[in-house]
Design a protein around this motif. Structure first.
Motif, PDB file in Angstrom:
ATOM      1  N   SER A 207      29.933  45.393  40.323  1.00  0.00           N
ATOM      2  CA  SER A 207      30.890  44.298  39.966  1.00  0.00           C
ATOM      3  C   SER A 207      31.008  43.164  40.859  1.00  0.00           C
ATOM      4  CB  SER A 207      32.344  45.069  39.626  1.00  0.00           C
ATOM      5  OG  SER A 207      32.740  45.122  41.153  1.00  0.00           O
ATOM      6  N   SER A 208      31.229  42.087  40.489  1.00  0.00           N
ATOM      7  CA  SER A 208      31.470  40.955  41.088  1.00  0.00           C
ATOM      8  C   SER A 208      32.619  41.019  42.196  1.00  0.00           C
ATOM      9  CB  SER A 208      31.929  39.530  40.272  1.00  0.00           C
ATOM     10  OG  SER A 208      30.711  39.158  39.245  1.00  0.00           O
ATOM     11  N   GLY A 209      33.575  41.847  41.717  1.00  0.00           N
ATOM     12  CA  GLY A 209      34.726  42.140  42.569  1.00  0.00           C
ATOM     13  C   GLY A 209      34.253  43.166  43.889  1.00  0.00           C
ATOM     14  N   SER A 210      33.508  43.918  43.518  1.00  0.00           N
ATOM     15  CA  SER A 210      33.104  44.854  44.786  1.00  0.00           C
ATOM     16  C   SER A 210      32.071  43.781  45.818  1.00  0.00           C
ATOM     17  CB  SER A 210      32.181  45.915  44.258  1.00  0.00           C
ATOM     18  OG  SER A 210      31.093  45.814  43.915  1.00  0.00           O
ATOM     19  N   ILE A 211      31.274  43.117  45.294  1.00  0.00           N
ATOM     20  CA  ILE A 211      30.713  42.176  46.129  1.00  0.00           C
ATOM     21  C   ILE A 211      31.528  41.170  47.027  1.00  0.00           C
ATOM     22  CG2 ILE A 211      28.702  40.335  46.265  1.00  0.00           C
ATOM     23  CD1 ILE A 211      27.861  43.456  46.036  1.00  0.00           C
ATOM     24  N   LEU A 239      32.237  30.219  50.809  1.00  0.00           N
ATOM     25  CA  LEU A 239      30.939  30.649  50.743  1.00  0.00           C
ATOM     26  C   LEU A 239      31.074  32.017  49.896  1.00  0.00           C
ATOM     27  CD1 LEU A 239      28.140  31.062  51.587  1.00  0.00           C
ATOM     28  CD2 LEU A 239      29.103  32.209  53.689  1.00  0.00           C
ATOM     29  N   VAL A 240      32.166  32.770  49.993  1.00  0.00           N
ATOM     30  CA  VAL A 240      32.274  34.035  49.262  1.00  0.00           C
ATOM     31  C   VAL A 240      32.545  33.620  47.681  1.00  0.00           C
ATOM     32  CG1 VAL A 240      33.715  35.918  48.468  1.00  0.00           C
ATOM     33  CG2 VAL A 240      33.281  35.469  51.125  1.00  0.00           C
ATOM     34  N   TRP A 241      33.280  32.608  47.467  1.00  0.00           N
ATOM     35  CA  TRP A 241      33.322  32.386  45.892  1.00  0.00           C
ATOM     36  C   TRP A 241      32.078  31.712  45.440  1.00  0.00           C
ATOM     37  CZ3 TRP A 241      36.986  32.640  42.503  1.00  0.00           C
ATOM     38  CH2 TRP A 241      37.012  31.948  41.277  1.00  0.00           C
ATOM     39  N   ASP A 242      31.666  30.530  46.137  1.00  0.00           N
ATOM     40  CA  ASP A 242      30.394  30.109  45.849  1.00  0.00           C
ATOM     41  C   ASP A 242      29.262  31.012  45.328  1.00  0.00           C
ATOM     42  OD1 ASP A 242      31.852  27.772  45.525  1.00  0.00           O
ATOM     43  OD2 ASP A 242      30.561  26.846  47.580  1.00  0.00           O
TER      44      ASP A 242
END
Length: 429
Positions: A207-211, A239-242
């Motif tokens: 999932s995107s959330g776990s990364i 950086l995390v968001w992008d």
């Protein structure tokens, strides 16, 4: 260990309300404001945990010992969210809590805040200073050194991966050979692009959330500065968001962790890797008991990270603080944290327990006989203390950030979702 903060909707403004409306416990002769009464063998000390701390047999063991000065009754709440609400409300009211309470690690900063920490007994004991790993121990302390929580477990992160899917995609699959894939986030995502090209029906991670959580765990100040000033317009968070939103269309199954479609992906080859603190091992086994091919690599992109961990605390309203401290001390000692690991997979925050597990060199047949204890010990050593900094609004902002990630997974534009996120953060102040 337990299902972590990212899957839950955070209760906004809890820390502010807690400090603003906190009242002292009624009555009392001691410095905390609570009257203290000595317990006898026929008396009961109470404790509340959430999810599974692995304490069932330990409490039975305590109560079966005729030399124990009192018995213990444990209440187990199914999940952190409802317990957080009850805990906060009862702290505000000044009554109603058990003698020992469990607190989820990401929420600890709000209870360490000035004013809020007054509602907990000081558990400081210099003889225990070296019992737990430093980053977990210090995360239960106020700025002036008051210890309000004893660490129960920690969440050093490795990566779990499907060796069979790696092999099908032409990637290295041997545990040592795949370490190079997890050397950095760049190498990790590059390998993912190759896998999804070769296996179109499989995504790279769960999932995107776990990364997002994994990357946040390596940031120093993702949401607040050292003086607790809210700042989400910083390079680390950007950086995390992008990164996460850029790779979501190709590498993510775009599902919400812990939901039914996330669970289904364990048995339909839906993804090939996932961040793995020790408590995640049992989730994989329960969701995919018949799936073969899972393994664990002793590596984590960019170094290390910690995801999870909880604490035992003693509310100042307890009339049996000394006995409560005794129980919290016992439950977090070496043998008991080892027993909790055996019962529920909760990796100890206790240093001696970690060393004992590593010396046993235990392997897990489900994960291709991976030396799980050694891997987690190495991953714990790689954790950089203080990363991420968890200010008084960390838990609330984390919930908003994960919701923003979910919106992008559901089709919202990253720019629009980010704007909604920043507006929600501003409303916390």
């Amino acid at each position: 260990m337990r299902k972590p903060t990212i899957r839950r909707g955070a209760a906004l403004g809890v820390a502010t309300a807690l400090v603003a409306t906190m009242t002292a416990a009624c009555g009392g002769d001691d410095e905390s404001g609570s009257a203290q009464a000595e317990l006898g063998q026929d008396d009961v000390l109470t404790i509340t945990t959430f999810s599974d701390f692995g304490y069932d047999k330990l409490i039975e063991e305590w109560n079966a010992d005729p030399d124990r000065p009192f018995t213990v009754k444990m209440t187990k709440i199914a999940d952190w969210d409802p317990w957080k609400q009850t805990l906060t409300q009862d702290l505000q009211a000044g009554h109603g809590l058990t003698d020992v309470v469990a607190i989820e690690g990401d929420a600890m900063p709000q209870f360490l805040a000035e004013g809020a920490s007054d509602q907990f007994a000081d558990l400081s004991d210099s003889s225990l200073d070296d019992r737990w790993v430093e980053y977990a121990y210090q995360a239960g302390q106020t700025a002036d050194g008051k210890q309000i929580g004893y660490p129960t477990d920690a969440g050093p992160e490795a990566f779990c991966y499907r060796a069979d899917l790696f092999e099908k995609a032409g990637l290295p699959s041997d545990r040592e050979e795949v370490e190079s894939i997890f050397e950095s986030w760049d190498s990790y995502f590059a390998a993912g692009e190759k896998l999804v090209e070769e296996l179109p029906d499989t995504k790279w991670y769960d999932s995107s959330g776990s990364i997002a959580q994994a990357m946040l765990n390596q940031a120093e100040f993702p949401f607040q500065t050292a003086d607790n000033t809210v700042d989400v317009e910083n390079d680390e968070l950007a950086l995390v968001w992008d990164t996460v939103t850029r790779y979501a269309p190709t590498l993510s199954p775009r599902v919400v962790q812990w939901k039914e479609d996330w669970t289904a992906n364990f048995t339909n080859d839906g993804f090939a890797t996932m961040p793995c603190p020790g408590w995640m091992f049992s989730n994989i086994k329960s969701n995919a008991p018949e799936v073969e091919g899972w393994d664990i690599v002793n590596a984590f992109p960019g170094g290390g990270g910690n995801w999870g961990g909880s604490y035992l605390a003693v509310p100042a309203m307890s009339e049996h603080q000394e006995e409560a401290k005794e129980l919290a001390n016992w439950l977090t000692d070496t043998e008991q944290e080892l027993a909790a690991f055996e019962a529920a997979g909760n990796y100890p925050a206790n240093v001696a327990a970690q060393q004992e597990l590593a010396s046993q060199n235990a392997t897990d047949p489900y994960f291709n006989d991976a030396p799980t204890a050694v891997i987690l010990a190495d991953r714990a050593a790689a954790v950089e203390p203080g990363h991420p900094y968890k200010g008084d609004k960390y838990s609330d902002i984390l919930g908003l950030f994960q919701t923003a990630i979910q919106r992008v997974d559901e089709g919202a534009s990253p720019d629009e979702s980010w704007e909604t996120f920043t507006q929600a953060v501003e409303s916390l102040s």
